[in-house]
Design a protein around this motif. Structure first.
Motif, PDB file in Angstrom:
ATOM      1  N   VAL A  95      93.561 100.781  49.687  1.00 11.62           N
ATOM      2  CA  VAL A  95      94.328 101.060  48.577  1.00 11.62           C
ATOM      3  C   VAL A  95      95.823 101.062  48.783  1.00 11.62           C
ATOM      4  CG1 VAL A  95      94.470 102.452  46.574  1.00 11.62           C
ATOM      5  CG2 VAL A  95      92.442 102.325  47.497  1.00 11.62           C
ATOM      6  N   MET A  96      96.181 101.456  49.951  1.00 16.42           N
ATOM      7  CA  MET A  96      97.704 101.627  50.204  1.00 16.42           C
ATOM      8  C   MET A  96      98.235 100.488  50.884  1.00 16.42           C
ATOM      9  SD  MET A  96      97.992 104.697  48.939  1.00 16.42           S
ATOM     10  CE  MET A  96      99.773 104.851  49.558  1.00 16.42           C
ATOM     11  N   GLY A  97      97.520  99.448  50.934  1.00 19.00           N
ATOM     12  CA  GLY A  97      98.117  98.166  51.478  1.00 19.00           C
ATOM     13  C   GLY A  97      98.126  98.139  53.035  1.00 19.00           C
ATOM     14  N   ILE A  98      97.636  99.061  53.611  1.00 13.53           N
ATOM     15  CA  ILE A  98      97.487  99.005  55.224  1.00 13.53           C
ATOM     16  C   ILE A  98      96.692  97.749  55.717  1.00 13.53           C
ATOM     17  CG2 ILE A  98      97.017 100.256  57.190  1.00 13.53           C
ATOM     18  CD1 ILE A  98      97.945 102.715  56.051  1.00 13.53           C
ATOM     19  N   ASN A  99      95.648  98.008  54.866  1.00 11.01           N
ATOM     20  CA  ASN A  99      94.686  96.808  55.611  1.00 11.01           C
ATOM     21  C   ASN A  99      95.022  95.257  55.261  1.00 11.01           C
ATOM     22  OD1 ASN A  99      92.850  98.896  56.329  1.00 11.01           O
ATOM     23  ND2 ASN A  99      91.098  98.004  54.812  1.00 11.01           N
ATOM     24  N   SER A 100      95.796  95.189  54.161  1.00 15.38           N
ATOM     25  CA  SER A 100      96.247  93.720  53.786  1.00 15.38           C
ATOM     26  C   SER A 100      97.399  93.440  54.509  1.00 15.38           C
ATOM     27  CB  SER A 100      96.623  93.751  52.417  1.00 15.38           C
ATOM     28  OG  SER A 100      95.518  94.000  51.350  1.00 15.38           O
ATOM     29  N   GLY A 101      98.260  94.274  55.085  1.00 16.79           N
ATOM     30  CA  GLY A 101      99.251  94.233  55.920  1.00 16.79           C
ATOM     31  C   GLY A 101      98.784  93.876  57.097  1.00 16.79           C
ATOM     32  N   ALA A 102      98.090  94.494  57.753  1.00 15.70           N
ATOM     33  CA  ALA A 102      97.401  94.369  59.083  1.00 15.70           C
ATOM     34  C   ALA A 102      96.757  93.009  59.032  1.00 15.70           C
ATOM     35  CB  ALA A 102      96.305  95.614  59.446  1.00 15.70           C
ATOM     36  N   GLY A 103      96.249  92.831  58.110  1.00 18.70           N
ATOM     37  CA  GLY A 103      95.537  91.419  58.140  1.00 18.70           C
ATOM     38  C   GLY A 103      96.344  90.312  58.168  1.00 18.70           C
ATOM     39  N   LEU A 104      97.425  90.134  57.491  1.00 12.44           N
ATOM     40  CA  LEU A 104      98.459  89.376  57.149  1.00 12.44           C
ATOM     41  C   LEU A 104      99.127  89.102  58.625  1.00 12.44           C
ATOM     42  CD1 LEU A 104     100.454  87.422  55.956  1.00 12.44           C
ATOM     43  CD2 LEU A 104     101.779  89.436  55.274  1.00 12.44           C
ATOM     44  N   PHE A 105      99.504  90.340  59.324  1.00 16.98           N
ATOM     45  CA  PHE A 105     100.118  90.076  60.585  1.00 16.98           C
ATOM     46  C   PHE A 105      99.158  89.615  61.635  1.00 16.98           C
ATOM     47  CE2 PHE A 105     104.347  91.841  60.596  1.00 16.98           C
ATOM     48  CZ  PHE A 105     104.760  91.631  59.142  1.00 16.98           C
ATOM     49  N   ALA A 106      97.758  89.947  61.458  1.00 18.05           N
ATOM     50  CA  ALA A 106      96.710  89.544  62.445  1.00 18.05           C
ATOM     51  C   ALA A 106      96.708  88.149  62.427  1.00 18.05           C
ATOM     52  CB  ALA A 106      95.553  90.343  62.371  1.00 18.05           C
ATOM     53  N   LEU A 107      96.702  87.597  60.863  1.00 17.94           N
ATOM     54  CA  LEU A 107      96.584  85.924  60.772  1.00 17.94           C
ATOM     55  C   LEU A 107      97.806  85.366  61.363  1.00 17.94           C
ATOM     56  CD1 LEU A 107      94.641  84.343  59.528  1.00 17.94           C
ATOM     57  CD2 LEU A 107      95.994  84.469  57.495  1.00 17.94           C
ATOM     58  N   VAL A 108      99.052  85.958  61.293  1.00 16.28           N
ATOM     59  CA  VAL A 108     100.326  85.292  61.805  1.00 16.28           C
ATOM     60  C   VAL A 108     100.070  85.141  63.313  1.00 16.28           C
ATOM     61  CG1 VAL A 108     102.747  85.520  62.277  1.00 16.28           C
ATOM     62  CG2 VAL A 108     101.709  86.047  59.947  1.00 16.28           C
ATOM     63  N   GLY A 109      99.704  86.535  63.847  1.00 17.56           N
ATOM     64  CA  GLY A 109      99.464  86.384  65.330  1.00 17.56           C
ATOM     65  C   GLY A 109      98.612  85.569  65.989  1.00 17.56           C
ATOM     66  N   SER A 110      97.345  85.212  65.239  1.00 14.73           N
ATOM     67  CA  SER A 110      96.307  84.281  65.362  1.00 14.73           C
ATOM     68  C   SER A 110      96.716  82.860  65.546  1.00 14.73           C
ATOM     69  CB  SER A 110      95.180  84.406  64.818  1.00 14.73           C
ATOM     70  OG  SER A 110      95.252  84.188  63.485  1.00 14.73           O
ATOM     71  N   CYS A 111      97.842  82.572  64.632  1.00 15.40           N
ATOM     72  CA  CYS A 111      98.479  81.246  64.375  1.00 15.40           C
ATOM     73  C   CYS A 111      99.439  80.966  65.496  1.00 15.40           C
ATOM     74  CB  CYS A 111      99.036  81.078  63.193  1.00 15.40           C
ATOM     75  SG  CYS A 111      98.041  81.170  61.615  1.00 15.40           S
ATOM     76  N   LEU A 112     100.306  82.244  66.063  1.00 17.68           N
ATOM     77  CA  LEU A 112     101.252  81.845  66.923  1.00 17.68           C
ATOM     78  C   LEU A 112     100.589  82.044  68.392  1.00 17.68           C
ATOM     79  CD1 LEU A 112     103.947  83.894  65.101  1.00 17.68           C
ATOM     80  CD2 LEU A 112     103.661  81.441  65.203  1.00 17.68           C
ATOM     81  N   LEU A 113      99.762  82.891  68.526  1.00 17.13           N
ATOM     82  CA  LEU A 113      99.230  83.130  69.982  1.00 17.13           C
ATOM     83  C   LEU A 113      97.865  83.115  70.079  1.00 17.13           C
ATOM     84  CD1 LEU A 113     101.231  86.618  69.839  1.00 17.13           C
ATOM     85  CD2 LEU A 113     102.051  84.591  71.300  1.00 17.13           C
ATOM     86  N   HIS A 114      97.250  82.057  70.275  1.00 15.67           N
ATOM     87  CA  HIS A 114      95.736  81.579  70.036  1.00 15.67           C
ATOM     88  C   HIS A 114      95.187  82.265  71.403  1.00 15.67           C
ATOM     89  CE1 HIS A 114      96.223  78.688  67.034  1.00 15.67           C
ATOM     90  NE2 HIS A 114      97.441  78.114  67.510  1.00 15.67           N
ATOM     91  N   GLY A 115      94.154  83.036  71.054  1.00 17.48           N
ATOM     92  CA  GLY A 115      93.418  83.657  72.230  1.00 17.48           C
ATOM     93  C   GLY A 115      93.583  84.861  72.794  1.00 17.48           C
ATOM     94  N   SER A 116      94.629  85.312  72.162  1.00 20.03           N
ATOM     95  CA  SER A 116      95.552  86.610  72.937  1.00 20.03           C
ATOM     96  C   SER A 116      95.171  88.077  72.192  1.00 20.03           C
ATOM     97  CB  SER A 116      96.967  86.586  72.974  1.00 20.03           C
ATOM     98  OG  SER A 116      97.330  87.790  73.518  1.00 20.03           O
ATOM     99  N   ALA A 117      93.872  88.654  72.373  1.00 24.52           N
ATOM    100  CA  ALA A 117      93.123  89.578  71.678  1.00 24.52           C
ATOM    101  C   ALA A 117      94.410  90.726  71.634  1.00 24.52           C
ATOM    102  CB  ALA A 117      92.161  90.138  72.149  1.00 24.52           C
ATOM    103  N   LEU A 118      95.049  90.902  72.607  1.00 32.07           N
ATOM    104  CA  LEU A 118      96.109  92.188  72.725  1.00 32.07           C
ATOM    105  C   LEU A 118      97.191  91.978  71.775  1.00 32.07           C
ATOM    106  CD1 LEU A 118      96.525  94.776  73.947  1.00 32.07           C
ATOM    107  CD2 LEU A 118      97.784  93.753  76.082  1.00 32.07           C
ATOM    108  N   LEU A 119      97.852  90.867  71.842  1.00 28.29           N
ATOM    109  CA  LEU A 119      99.090  90.422  70.961  1.00 28.29           C
ATOM    110  C   LEU A 119      98.610  90.235  69.782  1.00 28.29           C
ATOM    111  CD1 LEU A 119     100.905  87.879  73.335  1.00 28.29           C
ATOM    112  CD2 LEU A 119     101.580  90.397  72.843  1.00 28.29           C
ATOM    113  N   ARG A 120      97.364  89.999  69.481  1.00 26.54           N
ATOM    114  CA  ARG A 120      97.017  89.948  67.819  1.00 26.54           C
ATOM    115  C   ARG A 120      96.811  91.383  67.410  1.00 26.54           C
ATOM    116  NH1 ARG A 120      91.334  87.347  65.618  1.00 26.54           N
ATOM    117  NH2 ARG A 120      91.487  87.990  63.577  1.00 26.54           N
ATOM    118  N   GLY A 121      96.461  92.138  68.201  1.00 31.92           N
ATOM    119  CA  GLY A 121      96.080  93.731  67.921  1.00 31.92           C
ATOM    120  C   GLY A 121      97.606  94.328  67.624  1.00 31.92           C
ATOM    121  N   ALA A 122      98.525  93.804  68.390  1.00 27.07           N
ATOM    122  CA  ALA A 122     100.170  94.467  68.297  1.00 27.07           C
ATOM    123  C   ALA A 122     100.624  93.976  66.834  1.00 27.07           C
ATOM    124  CB  ALA A 122     100.707  93.834  69.586  1.00 27.07           C
TER     125      ALA A 122
END
Length: 333
Positions: A95-122
């Motif tokens: 409800v507070m937008g945390i999930n959506s923000g985390a999901g957006l940045f995780a998606l950006v991380g997966s686009c930029l850093l393929h296969g890096s679980a740690l950096l995607r988490g960051a």
């Protein structure tokens, strides 16, 4: 004495029973070709056990169950922390937008850093922090922080979701299954992400238990807590920060699962109204059980087709959210 112990801990015992039941169903629920006995023999290592059953159990179902349990724990504890910190039972990571923000940045991380679980988490954690910072900023500048917190969260969530849809539209290869990511799914999660989520959720849950004394004082009100020498603002920001951390850990692996952080803390609060430490532990047990039950239902309801687990949780969560709003309005009257 036995009756007193049961009365004091009955919801924990019931929750543990439901969690064990959910794990059994997640591991051993049969399909068209393999039976419960096949999977049980594979688990016990009995001679002549079906090799396919063992591979499915160890390579698919067990990791999926682990992901579901820790995703449920992370979102449930995050919801409890946020509701206590903001003194609002409608507050939740989705409800507070945390999930959506985390999901957006995780998606950006997966686009930029393929296969890096740690950096995607960051990246996911950074997105959660950005989202809650925007919500707090909007609420503060609106001049009425508590009354506009939920509306600010909905607005930020909509904005983050719009950017997520834009990325998926422009870069379809950024996510293998658009519906599964946006609704939340436990299917085909890479093992490094499961390990990362598990470690982060364990750390975050112990952190929540460490913050219990401050959560107890939130119930007394800000003025009373400050009179007792507690830095209310610091505790509140720590709770929000930890909620963002837990939500980001869950979203990194499981996508944008909604409503777990709303349903479980409110149910737990009705089970245990006094002890914040027990509330955290109940969130651990009941949150894991809810997500596992929902995932088993998603797998079996329309077999051989599989629904995203987030769809089942949204079907349950949306009416629950409406009932919360109605009951809140009646209490205000």
């Amino acid at each position: 004495m036995l009756r007193t112990s049961w009365k004091k801990n009955k919801w924990m015992i019931v929750g543990l029973f439901l969690l064990v039941t959910a794990i059994v169903l997640a591991l051993f629920s049969s399909n068209a070709s393999l039976s419960f006995i096949d999977f049980l023999q594979a688990l016990t290592g009995r001679e002549g056990a079906d090799e396919t059953a063992f591979l499915i159990l160890s390579g698919v179902r067990a990791p999926r169950a682990v992901a579901g349990i820790f995703c449920g724990i992370g979102l449930s504890v995050a919801g409890l922390l946020m509701q206590e910190a903001l003194n609002n039972q409608l507050a939740a990571p989705s409800v507070m937008g945390i999930n959506s923000g985390a999901g957006l940045f995780a998606l950006v991380g997966s686009c930029l850093l393929h296969g890096s679980a740690l950096l995607r988490g960051a990246f996911s954690f950074a997105g959660a922090i950005v989202s809650i910072a925007l919500v707090l900023l909007i609420s503060v500048y609106s001049g009425s922080r508590k009354s506009t917190m939920i509306l600010s969260g909905v607005a930020v969530s909509a904005m983050m979701s719009a950017f997520t849809n834009l990325i998926i539209t422009l870069r379809p290869d950024s996510v293998s299954d658009k519906a599964a990511f946006q609704l939340g799914s436990l299917q085909s999660i890479p093992m490094p992400l499961i390990v990362l989520t598990t470690i982060c959720v364990v750390i975050g849950t112990f952190g929540a238990l460490f913050l219990v004394p401050g959560m107890e004082l939130f119930k007394l009100g800000d003025e009373m807590a400050m009179g007792l020498g507690v830095s209310v603002r610091s505790y509140r920001y720590l709770c929000v920060f930890l909620a963002a951390f837990l939500s980001a850990a869950a979203v990194t692996s499981c996508g944008l699962i909604s409503f777990v952080g709303l349903i479980i803390p409110n149910l737990v609060r009705r089970m245990e109204t006094e002890r914040s430490r027990m509330q955290v532990l109940l969130c651990v047990v009941w949150g894991g059980a809810l997500v596992l039950f929902a995932d088993t239902l998603a797998k079996t309801l329309f077999y051989p087709y599989e629904l995203p687990v987030g769809m089942i949780l949204s079907i349950l969560g949306a009416p629950f959210f409406i009932l919360m709003i109605i009951s809140r309005k009646k209490r205000i009257k």
